[in-house]
Scaffold this active site. Structure first.
Site, PDB file in Angstrom:
ATOM      1  N   LYS A   1       0.858  -1.187   0.000  1.00  9.67           N
ATOM      2  CA  LYS A   1       0.000   0.000   0.000  1.00  9.67           C
ATOM      3  C   LYS A   1       0.892   1.235   0.000  1.00  9.67           C
ATOM      4  CE  LYS A   1      -4.162  -1.855   2.081  1.00  9.67           C
ATOM      5  NZ  LYS A   1      -5.145  -1.697   3.162  1.00  9.67           N
TER       6      LYS A   1
ATOM      7  N   HIS B   1       3.087   7.954   7.550  1.00  5.29           N
ATOM      8  CA  HIS B   1       4.283   7.132   7.702  1.00  5.29           C
ATOM      9  C   HIS B   1       5.542   7.988   7.648  1.00  5.29           C
ATOM     10  CE1 HIS B   1       1.379   4.075   5.908  1.00  5.29           C
ATOM     11  NE2 HIS B   1       1.552   3.701   7.158  1.00  5.29           N
TER      12      HIS B   1
ATOM     13  N   HIS C   1       2.134   6.792   3.071  1.00  4.17           N
ATOM     14  CA  HIS C   1       1.535   8.126   3.080  1.00  4.17           C
ATOM     15  C   HIS C   1       2.214   9.047   4.095  1.00  4.17           C
ATOM     16  CE1 HIS C   1      -0.555   6.673   6.564  1.00  4.17           C
ATOM     17  NE2 HIS C   1      -1.179   5.742   5.851  1.00  4.17           N
TER      18      HIS C   1
END
Ligand code: ARG
Length: 655
Positions: free
Chosen positions: A156, A162, A159
């Site tokens: 994934k 993170h 973003h």
């Protein structure tokens, strides 16, 4: 013996030898603690107020003209006489001494101005001999801190949440290490769940071994996106086919209920809700997808421990970690452990479930098991800890992971660096661990932070940290090229662009209090003016060039022996007063766990250095004066470099 040497040094500076350090203070490593110890002892004698009350009342000042430490007299809680008068009286009674240049009453405050000659002789010497170790302390000795940070989800996008976790967590880890704690850096990967069934099916259909090897993160993401499109399409087809057959059952809003981490839920997202039956009692139509079914059964195999199914998953995980390691290295981050949701053992989950029952925590709702936390705090709500089908949840995995970690590390403190969108999640599992009876639940700390608005690369989506860093590097390179004369002198422009770019991203992030949201602003971030990462790098490289230019005139290895009495200018005094604050800044940061405490300090330091350049010339001076000034610049360079490294930046020597 450390203290013994301090006493000797104080003697040699004419400060007398009678100092009694305040308990818990660190006068050897922290000049401010030395002054606090002295001032609190004297002030306690004069005022009759306990030193325990005086010491913590000594505060930093906002500007140098208000002294180095200040005490608000009301904090001493002496009744009867107005604080303004007490301040006047006690300031006048303060004994003559060599520690302080002045003791000044100002309204209800007493301001203490440190004696600059003590600072020059104590602080500059310390910096010039301790180098990288200046600012460090041993207060954390024998204590172990676990810091969990970054924790992206495999396949994934990486973003902004993170990114921030990585930056802030890296800083918090370094800080603890420098203050003597043993630090375990932990990355808790999102590496488990149905999405890995989807990914495996997707890989069999669209994957390439070669691309997986060469660029696992981007490849897995692409595969994941593609296979999800298949699933969507199949579901849509099944829906259309169904309503062709059942035209009377009006299509309704259908949203798949999938477990999402709170961070992934965006503002505009529809609330996941179950489709309500069109006819009461008749189940609503559920769209089907063969691929989805396949994925589900694949994940089931994984959960059941099927080796073949796990082998592919493990390959995804292992290859992703190899790549992660490279990128984190660019930020000077190295983990002690890549754990993850998959690593929470079956045994610990069973143990947790048993404890839920033993402690009578569970209530049931439609087959799901939950813990009602509202009696402890309304806001905590009811937490589902087990789904109908018995599988675990993000929340319970966190409960199990914490138990595993305590067994493994016996930590004195464990810090979770997670976005504030997960405040509730974190508070819930902290409380659950507490209710389970774990004494160590009180050692858990959530360090949260706000959102970044508009973090997308100029090219498009962010897949991993790498994409952000590459993009910033290129942009920084473009900025550098604009100054042709300078650019032509840089030997390794690509490397410099990378390091300056990284500093730009990180400083933008750490400039304000963690909890604030900020907008990702390319042009401001890449600027060399104002308080930016590029400015800090520039300030460091300029200090380096001063040392380089003087190398032939002055022996840089003997700067600590310079004659500091030649430093007379007020701006030199101001600079040494700032340098003396550095160890205290680290201790304050340990309390706040705010990188901005350090960042703000470094800008104050670099602004002062830049004011020095006009006044404190090195070229064209007598060798003695040049050496003394160089000692000051070199000290500033070392403190700046220590501070930048604490923030995980790599200071550049030329740019
Ligand atoms: N992987 C999670 C996410 O992306 C973050 C994990 C945070 N740590 C934790 N112990 N829950 O949202």
């Amino acid at each position: 013996s450390e203290l013994h040497t301090l006493t000797e040094r104080l003697n040699s500076l004419g400060l007398g030898s009678a100092l009694t350090p305040f308990p818990g203070s660190d006068p050897v490593n922290n000049p401010f603690d030395l002054f606090r110890s002295y001032i609190s002892e004297e002030l306690s004698k004069i005022t009759g107020v306990s030193r325990d009350l005086v010491y913590p009342a000594l505060e930093w000042t906002n500007t140098p003209d208000r002294g180095d430490l200040v005490i608000p007299i009301p904090r001493l809680r002496v009744k009867g006489t107005p604080p303004i008068e007490l301040a006047k009286k006690w300031a006048a009674e303060f004994p003559e001494n060599s520690y302080l240049k002045a003791v000044v009453a100002n309204g209800p405050f007493i301001q203490f101005f440190f004696n600059p000659s003590v600072l020059f002789n104590l602080v500059l010497k310390d910096i010039l001999t301790l180098n990288d170790d200046f600012g460090n302390s041993t207060i954390g000795k024998g204590k172990r801190t676990v810091v969990e940070f970054s924790s992206p989800n495999i396949a994934k996008p990486f973003h902004a949440g993170h990114l921030r976790s990585t930056i802030i967590g890296g800083f918090i880890s370094n800080l603890h290490e420098k203050l003597g704690y043993e630090v375990i850096r932990l990355n808790y990967l999102g590496d488990w769940g149905k999405q890995f069934g989807i990914l495996a099916v997707g890989f069999k259909r669209y994957g390439s071994e070669q691309e997986l090897e060469s660029n696992p993160i981007n490849h897995l993401f692409n595969v994941y996106v593609r296979i999800n499109k298949d699933i969507e399409a199949e579901k849509e087809a099944s829906t259309n086919a169904y309503y062709e057959d059942h035209p009377n059952e009006k299509p309704q809003e259908k949203v798949e209920v999938e477990e999402k981490k709170p961070q992934e839920i965006k503002k505009g997202d529809k609330k996941p809700e179950l489709a309500t039956p069109a006819v009461p009692g008749v189940p609503a139509f559920v769209p089907t997808s063969a691929t989805d079914d396949e994925a589900r059964s694949y994940f089931k195999k994984m959960e059941d421990g099927d080796e073949e199914a796990l082998a592919l998953w493990k390959k995804f995980r292992d290859l992703s970690i190899v790549k992660y390691k490279d990128t984190y290295k660019r930020l000077n981050i190295e983990y002690d452990s890549y754990s993850g949701e998959s690593q929470v053992s079956k045994e610990v989950m069973q143990k947790a479930t048993k404890l839920f029952e033993e402690k009578n925590l569970l209530t049931e709702d439609k087959g799901a098991k939950l813990i009602d936390l509202t009696p402890y705090n309304k806001k905590l709500g009811k937490a589902i800890v087990q789904k109908k089908d018995g599988t675990s949840l993000y929340l319970t995995r966190d409960v199990g992971a914490a138990m595993d970690r305590y067994e493994k590390y016996k930590f004195d403190k464990m810090i979770y660096v997670i976005a504030s969108q997960q405040d509730l999640h974190t508070a819930q599992f902290f409380k659950i661990l507490d209710l389970m009876g774990f004494e160590w639940a009180s050692r858990l700390q959530h360090v949260n932070f706000g959102m970044v608005q508009g973090m997308s690369t100029r090219k498009g989506t962010v897949v991993f940290l790498d994409n952000i860093l590459e993009e910033t590097k290129d942009a920084m390179h473009d900025v550098m090229k604009k100054n042709e004369a300078k650019y032509s002198q840089v030997e390794n422009p690509d490397e410099i662009a990378d390091l300056v770019g990284i500093a730009a991203v990180m400083i933008q992030d750490m400039q304000a209090k963690r909890i604030n949201n900020y907008a990702f602003n390319w042009s401001r971030m890449l600027s060399f003016e104002g308080d930016t990462g590029a400015y800090l790098q520039y300030a460091h490289s300029r200090l380096c060039s001063i040392e380089r230019n003087a190398e032939s005139l002055v022996d840089l290895s003997t700067l600590h022996e310079a004659d500091f009495s030649l430093l007379k200018e007020p701006i030199a005094e101001e600079l040494v007063r700032i340098l003396a604050q550095y160890p205290d800044i680290l201790l304050a940061s340990l309390r706040s766990l705010e990188p901005s405490t350090v960042v703000t300090y470094l800008f104050k330091l670099t602004h002062c250095v830049s004011s020095c350049y006009d006044i404190l010339w090195v070229a064209g001076q007598t060798p003695e004066l040049a050496k003394a000034r160089l000692a000051l610049y070199s000290s500033a360079r070392r403190v700046l470099s220590n501070g930048m490294e604490l923030l995980n930046l790599t200071p550049v020597k030329r740019m």
